[in-house]
Design an enzyme around this catalytic site. Sequence first.
Site, PDB file in Angstrom:
ATOM      1  CD  GLU A   1      -4.545  -4.480   3.259  1.00 22.40           C
ATOM      2  OE1 GLU A   1      -5.706  -4.811   2.990  1.00 22.40           O
ATOM      3  OE2 GLU A   1      -3.760  -4.018   2.401  1.00 22.40           O
TER       4      GLU A   1
ATOM      5  CE  LYS B   1      -3.544   2.710  -3.455  1.00 24.77           C
ATOM      6  NZ  LYS B   1      -3.129   1.313  -3.708  1.00 24.77           N
TER       7      LYS B   1
ATOM      8  CE1 TYR C   1       3.006  18.031  18.325  1.00 28.94           C
ATOM      9  CE2 TYR C   1       2.679  17.114  20.516  1.00 28.94           C
ATOM     10  CZ  TYR C   1       2.712  18.207  19.663  1.00 28.94           C
ATOM     11  OH  TYR C   1       2.468  19.458  20.150  1.00 28.94           O
TER      12      TYR C   1
ATOM     13  CD  GLU D   1      -2.098   1.290  -7.209  1.00 29.20           C
ATOM     14  OE1 GLU D   1      -2.765   1.752  -6.268  1.00 29.20           O
ATOM     15  OE2 GLU D   1      -1.909   0.065  -7.402  1.00 29.20           O
TER      16      GLU D   1
END
Length: 119
Positions: free
Chosen positions: A73, A98, A53, A21
């Site tokens: 997290e 993910k 934004y 990863e």
Amino acid sequence: MDRVALSGLKARGHHGVFPKEREEGQTFLVDLVLGLDTRPAAADDDLTKTVHYGIVAEEVVAVVEGEPVNLIETLAERIAQVCLKHDVVQEVEVRVHKPDAPITVPFDDVTVTITRSRA
């Protein structure tokens, strides 16, 4: 409280606990709901009295593309803190997707959702 939402912000990051990863990276998606009072901006039709934004989107993508972390997290927390740096934003909900997580069984998505506020 009013809400401004951004859905499906997409960026490539190198987050995760496994070496593959970190080396190869993968696509992450981010959804945001920003809590703020839009009345001052609406009354004066003034962008400077609300959250821009487009700028938030660029900042969030920079976080995803930036320094790798082990956990989504942690990534969600970093994104929330970036959003709360905008003075008018009082609260933010962050959902990090993910979809290519290293899971050995069929699945559609993995998400972490957090809500943070100034209070």
